[in-house]
Motif scaffolding. Structure first.
Motif, PDB file in Angstrom:
ATOM      1  N   THR A  58     -39.998 -10.688   3.596  1.00 45.63           N
ATOM      2  CA  THR A  58     -41.193  -9.952   4.007  1.00 45.63           C
ATOM      3  C   THR A  58     -41.019  -8.476   3.694  1.00 45.63           C
ATOM      4  OG1 THR A  58     -41.361 -11.526   5.839  1.00 45.63           O
ATOM      5  CG2 THR A  58     -42.746  -9.549   5.958  1.00 45.63           C
ATOM      6  N   GLU A  59     -42.051  -7.865   3.142  1.00 47.19           N
ATOM      7  CA  GLU A  59     -42.030  -6.421   2.932  1.00 47.19           C
ATOM      8  C   GLU A  59     -43.340  -5.830   3.419  1.00 47.19           C
ATOM      9  OE1 GLU A  59     -43.154  -5.179  -1.431  1.00 47.19           O
ATOM     10  OE2 GLU A  59     -41.534  -6.655  -1.529  1.00 47.19           O
ATOM     11  N   ILE A  60     -43.212  -4.728   4.131  1.00 44.47           N
ATOM     12  CA  ILE A  60     -44.370  -4.045   4.702  1.00 44.47           C
ATOM     13  C   ILE A  60     -44.523  -2.701   3.998  1.00 44.47           C
ATOM     14  CG2 ILE A  60     -45.426  -3.110   6.786  1.00 44.47           C
ATOM     15  CD1 ILE A  60     -45.122  -6.189   6.748  1.00 44.47           C
ATOM     16  N   ASP A  61     -45.630  -2.543   3.287  1.00 47.30           N
ATOM     17  CA  ASP A  61     -45.893  -1.303   2.568  1.00 47.30           C
ATOM     18  C   ASP A  61     -46.390  -0.259   3.562  1.00 47.30           C
ATOM     19  OD1 ASP A  61     -46.655   0.761   0.964  1.00 47.30           O
ATOM     20  OD2 ASP A  61     -48.000  -0.409  -0.323  1.00 47.30           O
ATOM     21  N   GLY A  62     -45.521   0.669   3.882  1.00 51.13           N
ATOM     22  CA  GLY A  62     -45.871   1.726   4.823  1.00 51.13           C
ATOM     23  C   GLY A  62     -45.998   3.076   4.168  1.00 51.13           C
ATOM     24  N   THR A  63     -46.233   3.101   2.855  1.00 51.24           N
ATOM     25  CA  THR A  63     -46.258   4.387   2.157  1.00 51.24           C
ATOM     26  C   THR A  63     -47.347   5.312   2.690  1.00 51.24           C
ATOM     27  OG1 THR A  63     -47.565   3.340   0.393  1.00 51.24           O
ATOM     28  CG2 THR A  63     -45.194   3.526   0.041  1.00 51.24           C
ATOM     29  N   ALA A  64     -48.436   4.738   3.194  1.00 51.39           N
ATOM     30  CA  ALA A  64     -49.492   5.581   3.771  1.00 51.39           C
ATOM     31  C   ALA A  64     -49.026   6.274   5.042  1.00 51.39           C
ATOM     32  CB  ALA A  64     -50.731   4.735   4.067  1.00 51.39           C
ATOM     33  N   TYR A  65     -47.918   5.831   5.590  1.00 52.62           N
ATOM     34  CA  TYR A  65     -47.413   6.373   6.855  1.00 52.62           C
ATOM     35  C   TYR A  65     -46.057   7.069   6.644  1.00 52.62           C
ATOM     36  CZ  TYR A  65     -51.127   3.381   8.360  1.00 52.62           C
ATOM     37  OH  TYR A  65     -52.366   2.791   8.497  1.00 52.62           O
ATOM     38  N   ALA A  66     -45.791   7.466   5.401  1.00 54.84           N
ATOM     39  CA  ALA A  66     -44.520   8.121   5.095  1.00 54.84           C
ATOM     40  C   ALA A  66     -44.329   9.395   5.899  1.00 54.84           C
ATOM     41  CB  ALA A  66     -44.437   8.426   3.601  1.00 54.84           C
ATOM     42  N   ALA A  67     -45.389  10.204   6.003  1.00 49.08           N
ATOM     43  CA  ALA A  67     -45.272  11.466   6.743  1.00 49.08           C
ATOM     44  C   ALA A  67     -45.018  11.212   8.225  1.00 49.08           C
ATOM     45  CB  ALA A  67     -46.530  12.305   6.552  1.00 49.08           C
ATOM     46  N   ALA A  68     -45.676  10.186   8.775  1.00 52.90           N
ATOM     47  CA  ALA A  68     -45.475   9.854  10.186  1.00 52.90           C
ATOM     48  C   ALA A  68     -44.042   9.401  10.436  1.00 52.90           C
ATOM     49  CB  ALA A  68     -46.463   8.776  10.621  1.00 52.90           C
ATOM     50  N   LYS A  69     -43.505   8.589   9.522  1.00 55.57           N
ATOM     51  CA  LYS A  69     -42.125   8.130   9.695  1.00 55.57           C
ATOM     52  C   LYS A  69     -41.158   9.305   9.619  1.00 55.57           C
ATOM     53  CE  LYS A  69     -38.491   5.117   7.968  1.00 55.57           C
ATOM     54  NZ  LYS A  69     -38.138   3.824   7.371  1.00 55.57           N
ATOM     55  N   ALA A  70     -41.326  10.176   8.636  1.00 49.88           N
ATOM     56  CA  ALA A  70     -40.434  11.324   8.501  1.00 49.88           C
ATOM     57  C   ALA A  70     -40.512  12.229   9.723  1.00 49.88           C
ATOM     58  CB  ALA A  70     -40.772  12.106   7.231  1.00 49.88           C
ATOM     59  N   ALA A  71     -41.728  12.425  10.252  1.00 49.78           N
ATOM     60  CA  ALA A  71     -41.890  13.261  11.444  1.00 49.78           C
ATOM     61  C   ALA A  71     -41.241  12.621  12.661  1.00 49.78           C
ATOM     62  CB  ALA A  71     -43.372  13.522  11.701  1.00 49.78           C
ATOM     63  N   ALA A  72     -41.351  11.309  12.770  1.00 42.61           N
ATOM     64  CA  ALA A  72     -40.714  10.609  13.892  1.00 42.61           C
ATOM     65  C   ALA A  72     -39.199  10.718  13.803  1.00 42.61           C
ATOM     66  CB  ALA A  72     -41.148   9.140  13.905  1.00 42.61           C
ATOM     67  N   MET A  73     -38.665  10.567  12.608  1.00 41.68           N
ATOM     68  CA  MET A  73     -37.220  10.717  12.440  1.00 41.68           C
ATOM     69  C   MET A  73     -36.780  12.133  12.785  1.00 41.68           C
ATOM     70  SD  MET A  73     -36.686   8.435   8.961  1.00 41.68           S
ATOM     71  CE  MET A  73     -34.991   8.945   8.739  1.00 41.68           C
ATOM     72  N   ALA A  74     -37.542  13.117  12.331  1.00 40.84           N
ATOM     73  CA  ALA A  74     -37.197  14.512  12.609  1.00 40.84           C
ATOM     74  C   ALA A  74     -37.279  14.837  14.095  1.00 40.84           C
ATOM     75  CB  ALA A  74     -38.116  15.439  11.818  1.00 40.84           C
ATOM     76  N   ALA A  75     -38.120  14.100  14.837  1.00 42.30           N
ATOM     77  CA  ALA A  75     -38.224  14.317  16.281  1.00 42.30           C
ATOM     78  C   ALA A  75     -36.913  13.989  16.993  1.00 42.30           C
ATOM     79  CB  ALA A  75     -39.362  13.476  16.860  1.00 42.30           C
ATOM     80  N   HIS A  76     -36.101  13.131  16.387  1.00 39.72           N
ATOM     81  CA  HIS A  76     -34.778  12.809  16.935  1.00 39.72           C
ATOM     82  C   HIS A  76     -33.775  13.843  16.422  1.00 39.72           C
ATOM     83  CE1 HIS A  76     -35.940   8.950  18.690  1.00 39.72           C
ATOM     84  NE2 HIS A  76     -36.582   8.666  17.579  1.00 39.72           N
ATOM     85  N   ALA A  77     -34.025  15.098  16.748  1.00 40.34           N
ATOM     86  CA  ALA A  77     -33.315  16.207  16.107  1.00 40.34           C
ATOM     87  C   ALA A  77     -31.832  16.260  16.431  1.00 40.34           C
ATOM     88  CB  ALA A  77     -33.979  17.528  16.494  1.00 40.34           C
ATOM     89  N   THR A  78     -31.412  15.693  17.554  1.00 43.20           N
ATOM     90  CA  THR A  78     -29.974  15.701  17.836  1.00 43.20           C
ATOM     91  C   THR A  78     -29.214  14.764  16.907  1.00 43.20           C
ATOM     92  OG1 THR A  78     -30.177  13.977  19.541  1.00 43.20           O
ATOM     93  CG2 THR A  78     -30.281  16.293  20.270  1.00 43.20           C
ATOM     94  N   GLN A  79     -29.918  13.792  16.337  1.00 47.71           N
ATOM     95  CA  GLN A  79     -29.260  12.732  15.579  1.00 47.71           C
ATOM     96  C   GLN A  79     -29.585  12.711  14.093  1.00 47.71           C
ATOM     97  OE1 GLN A  79     -27.149  10.630  17.538  1.00 47.71           O
ATOM     98  NE2 GLN A  79     -27.718  12.322  18.895  1.00 47.71           N
ATOM     99  N   VAL A  80     -30.740  13.258  13.708  1.00 47.58           N
ATOM    100  CA  VAL A  80     -31.252  13.080  12.349  1.00 47.58           C
ATOM    101  C   VAL A  80     -31.693  14.427  11.786  1.00 47.58           C
ATOM    102  CG1 VAL A  80     -32.934  11.878  10.900  1.00 47.58           C
ATOM    103  CG2 VAL A  80     -32.092  10.774  12.986  1.00 47.58           C
ATOM    104  N   ALA A  81     -31.273  14.706  10.550  1.00 47.33           N
ATOM    105  CA  ALA A  81     -31.759  15.865   9.807  1.00 47.33           C
ATOM    106  C   ALA A  81     -32.577  15.352   8.632  1.00 47.33           C
ATOM    107  CB  ALA A  81     -30.605  16.725   9.309  1.00 47.33           C
ATOM    108  N   VAL A  82     -33.839  15.755   8.539  1.00 47.23           N
ATOM    109  CA  VAL A  82     -34.745  15.278   7.493  1.00 47.23           C
ATOM    110  C   VAL A  82     -34.991  16.391   6.488  1.00 47.23           C
ATOM    111  CG1 VAL A  82     -37.091  14.467   7.016  1.00 47.23           C
ATOM    112  CG2 VAL A  82     -35.854  13.610   9.019  1.00 47.23           C
ATOM    113  N   GLU A  83     -34.907  16.030   5.215  1.00 50.05           N
ATOM    114  CA  GLU A  83     -35.239  16.961   4.142  1.00 50.05           C
ATOM    115  C   GLU A  83     -36.070  16.209   3.107  1.00 50.05           C
ATOM    116  OE1 GLU A  83     -32.971  19.197   0.545  1.00 50.05           O
ATOM    117  OE2 GLU A  83     -32.145  19.542   2.546  1.00 50.05           O
ATOM    118  N   GLY A  84     -37.378  16.438   3.113  1.00 45.01           N
ATOM    119  CA  GLY A  84     -38.255  15.751   2.167  1.00 45.01           C
ATOM    120  C   GLY A  84     -38.213  14.251   2.349  1.00 45.01           C
ATOM    121  N   ASP A  85     -37.857  13.531   1.291  1.00 43.23           N
ATOM    122  CA  ASP A  85     -37.811  12.071   1.314  1.00 43.23           C
ATOM    123  C   ASP A  85     -36.439  11.541   1.692  1.00 43.23           C
ATOM    124  OD1 ASP A  85     -40.455  12.028   0.436  1.00 43.23           O
ATOM    125  OD2 ASP A  85     -39.878  11.953  -1.679  1.00 43.23           O
TER     126      ASP A  85
END
Length: 295
Positions: free
Chosen positions: A226-253
């Motif tokens: 199974t694969e779920i195309d979430g490309t329309a939600y790429a920005a939301a995923k990156a923002a959610a990851m960045a919200a976990h700032a103690t654990q995750v550093a996000v830079e672009g993709d």
């Protein structure tokens, strides 16, 4: 059942941030489409390593206040994904984060890894019988990469799915419910290889890069159902990851954990169906609810 959305998805994760890294695009997609998305997180992640130096005092060997801080990070991440139903197994702090395999704290009282599976599973049965999801997403038996809490989350999720369907188990927790489909988080090897190739070309500003086999859940492509195309939600995923700032550093993709090794962010997310009927006759499913009768 009239107060439940027609499609209901339950995800079980070990620590805050696991959900955004593994399933952020999937969660955002289904939430945006009106499905019920419920996240159960098994610990507060109190033992996590901390990236920002200004927050180093939160660590378990200092103030030991990382857990409450990560409650706020998780809430911020869920806001980015549009998910309103996020819970901690048994309530916040019921089970303590464990360390990596072999760590002394894994066996202290209250550690998730040291908790009998059926004891923890009963709390999840309560959620399952209340929410009544048709689909469950969790880890494989190795927890994706061997972390004790991830392994335990897998065991608890699978056991709770069985117990929730058993009318003789804890009738006080509600009417029995059978989950139609269970998926494990996976990533196909070729996708990971392509992701690291992009990372090397982009030259993202991390001190180093990770390795293909260090990505949790990497399997041969043939295992993916199974694969779920979430490309329309790429920005939301990156923002959610960045919200976990103690654990995750996000830079672009791309992102890095506390080891500062860059990894690709995957916005098409992949799964292996391990229980239930496949919803397509051939090829990969493109919907976790494929073939499910919703009501």
């Amino acid at each position: 059942m009239t107060d439940h959305p027609a499609r209901r998805l339950l995800l079980v994760h070990a620590h805050p941030d696991d959900e955004s890294i593994n399933n952020g695009a999937t969660m955002a997609k289904y939430a945006a489409e009106g499905a019920g998305v419920t996240l159960v997180t098994c610990t507060l992640g109190e033992e996590g390593e901390i990236i920002p130096p200004a927050l180093a005092h939160l660590a378990a060997d200092r103030d030991d206040t990382l857990g409450p801080h990560r409650i706020g990070e998780l809430a911020a991440a869920m806001k980015e994904l549009g998910v309103g139903d996020h819970r901690f197994l048994g309530g916040p702090g019921r089970f303590r984060d464990s360390g990596m395999m072999g760590a002394a704290q894994n066996h202290r009282e209250g550690a998730f890894w040291a908790t009998p599976v059926d004891e923890a599973a009963a709390y999840l049965v309560d959620v399952i019988r209340s929410v009544r999801p048709q689909v469950l997403v969790t880890y494989d038996p190795d927890g994706g990469y061997g972390h004790p809490d991830h392994i335990q989350a897998h065991r608890v999720a699978m056991r709770a799915a069985d117990l929730a369907a058993d009318a003789d188990f804890r009738p006080d927790l509600g009417a029995p419910h059978t989950i139609a489909k269970i998926y494990w988080n996976r990533v196909p090897r070729t996708v990971v290889e392509d992701g690291f190739a992009r990372l090397h070309t982009a030259g993202a500003g991390f001190p180093g890069t990770g390795a293909v086999d260090d990505v949790p859940g990497v399997v041969d492509d043939a295992q993916i159902t199974t694969e779920i195309d979430g490309t329309a939600y790429a920005a939301a995923k990156a923002a959610a990851m960045a919200a976990h700032a103690t654990q995750v550093a996000v830079e672009g993709d791309f992102f890095a954990l506390s080891n500062e090794l860059g990894q690709p962010i995957f916005t098409t997310e992949f799964y292996e169906l391990v229980r239930g009927e496949r919803g397509v006759a051939a090829g990969r499913e493109t919907d976790l609810f494929a073939g499910v009768v919703t009501s």
